[in-house]
Design a protein around this motif. Structure first.
Motif, mmCIF file in Angstrom:
data_model
loop_
_atom_site.group_PDB
_atom_site.id
_atom_site.type_symbol
_atom_site.label_atom_id
_atom_site.label_comp_id
_atom_site.label_asym_id
_atom_site.label_seq_id
_atom_site.Cartn_x
_atom_site.Cartn_y
_atom_site.Cartn_z
ATOM 1 N N ASP A 61 0.868 -0.715 0.027
ATOM 2 C CA ASP A 61 0.171 0.198 -0.280
ATOM 3 C C ASP A 61 0.663 1.287 0.135
ATOM 4 O O ASP A 61 0.608 2.156 -0.909
ATOM 5 N N LEU A 62 2.301 1.561 0.883
ATOM 6 C CA LEU A 62 2.796 2.821 1.377
ATOM 7 C C LEU A 62 3.405 2.758 -1.038
ATOM 8 O O LEU A 62 3.574 4.135 -0.930
ATOM 9 N N ALA A 63 4.301 1.455 -1.096
ATOM 10 C CA ALA A 63 4.808 1.527 -2.177
ATOM 11 C C ALA A 63 3.777 2.059 -3.381
ATOM 12 O O ALA A 63 4.432 2.414 -4.744
ATOM 13 N N GLY A 64 2.799 1.690 -3.318
ATOM 14 C CA GLY A 64 1.307 2.080 -4.293
ATOM 15 C C GLY A 64 0.390 3.303 -4.218
ATOM 16 O O GLY A 64 0.166 3.413 -4.479
ATOM 17 N N ARG A 65 1.094 4.529 -3.358
ATOM 18 C CA ARG A 65 0.714 5.594 -3.150
ATOM 19 C C ARG A 65 -0.378 5.323 -2.406
ATOM 20 O O ARG A 65 -1.320 6.005 -2.784
#
Length: 324
Positions: A310-314
């Motif tokens: 989730d974090l990497a996918g903004r």
């Protein structure tokens, strides 16, 4: 045996294993903390992927956490068993417990809960050194802050507004723009639809801004430089879009003798008196309500892989906290 996330080889989120680890005893100058809340930051992805190298493999990711001191090593002063503490400079906070240098921890004051402390230490101290030490924001300044709806952005924009600045933020969607406005932004530029530098010039009557805070990196570099007033400062403090490659210093002269810096939290927080002053400043604005720490997700530590996706996918706004 306590549980922790372990990375045995660099790679995607799938390389993070949730497994039993040996309990460690604190050595001289160290304390053991039973974690109650764990902060999640983009730097954790850099270490997991190998963009930043850990001291050794396997390792436990995580820089940020809050909890209770449950053992104190030789020579430690200022901390006792049962104290509530937080840190932004841990090695291995993705765990049920961790052993850390006492010098990197601070006491959590009354009025700040553990989840808030875990969510704000790295991001909040980053906002502190950016706004107070890298470029000191003054009443009447107009500043540009990229990724205004991100973890650091939502804290920094509120704080800059509290300091009397006019805050211009950038965001990637109308939903994130609304969130940024709710957290101190006077103007929000949708960077996917608008020319950032052109809008900054329009907002500032052609002058540009004295400082741009940029944690995005390569994708925003030229827009940041083109937004600055003569003698302005680009504070490049992160690279979520990829690292800046080969900055041509010749770009700085025609834009008005610009300055560029690449500050890090470690440089400031490595001096104990400075860390204590920074933490006191941060806790005071949070306790007063002037800066609210947006914890938008709480997830079990066992779901670290999904948290990283989730974090990497903004896909995230504000702060995510994992619970052991």
């Amino acid at each position: 045996m306590p549980k922790a996330i372990r990375v045995h080889e660099y790679g995607g989120p799938e390389v993070m294993a949730y497994e039993d680890v040996e309990r460690r005893e604190p050595g001289p100058g160290q304390i053991r903390v039973k974690l109650t809340a764990i902060g999640v930051n983009f730097i954790d992805i850099y270490f997991r992927s190998g963009a930043y190298k850990a001291a050794q493999l396997p390792f436990t990711p995580g820089k940020e956490g809050a909890g209770l001191v449950d053992a104190v090593g030789e020579g430690v002063t200022g901390f006792t068993v049962g104290d509530r503490v937080a840190t932004a400079s841990a090695e291995g906070s993705y765990a049920e417990e961790m052993v850390v240098p006492a010098a990197g921890c601070v006491l959590i004051p009354e009025g700040v809960d553990d989840a808030t402390a875990a969510a704000m230490m790295l991001k909040g101290l980053t906002a502190e050194y950016l706004l107070h030490r890298t470029y000191q924001v003054k009443p009447g300044d107009t500043i540009l802050f990229h990724a205004a709806a991100g973890g650091v952005g939502l804290i920094a924009c509120q704080w800059a507004k509290h300091l009397g600045a006019t805050v211009i933020g950038t965001a990637g969607s109308k939903e994130k723009a609304d969130l940024a406005r709710q957290h101190g932004c006077d103007h929000v530029i949708l960077y996917r639809e608008e020319d950032v530098a052109k809008r900054v010039r329009e907002i500032t009557g052609g002058k540009g801004v004295p400082v741009v805070y940029d944690g995005v990196g390569q994708a925003t570099l030229m827009g940041s430089l083109d937004s600055l007033a003569p003698l302005g400062l680009l504070a490049s403090f992160g690279s979520s879009s990829g690292p800046i490659q080969g900055l041509d210093l010749g770009l700085l002269a025609p834009r008005g003798s610009l300055y560029v810096t690449r500050p890090t939290l470690f440089t400031f927080a490595s001096q104990r008196p400075v860390l204590e002053a920074m933490a006191k400043n941060l806790f005071s604005v949070v306790a007063s309500g002037a800066v609210k720490i947006p914890v938008h997700a709480k997830r079990p530590l066992s779901e670290a892989q999904a948290v990283h996706r989730d974090l990497a996918g903004r896909e995230t706004t504000g702060s995510t906290v994992m619970l052991p």
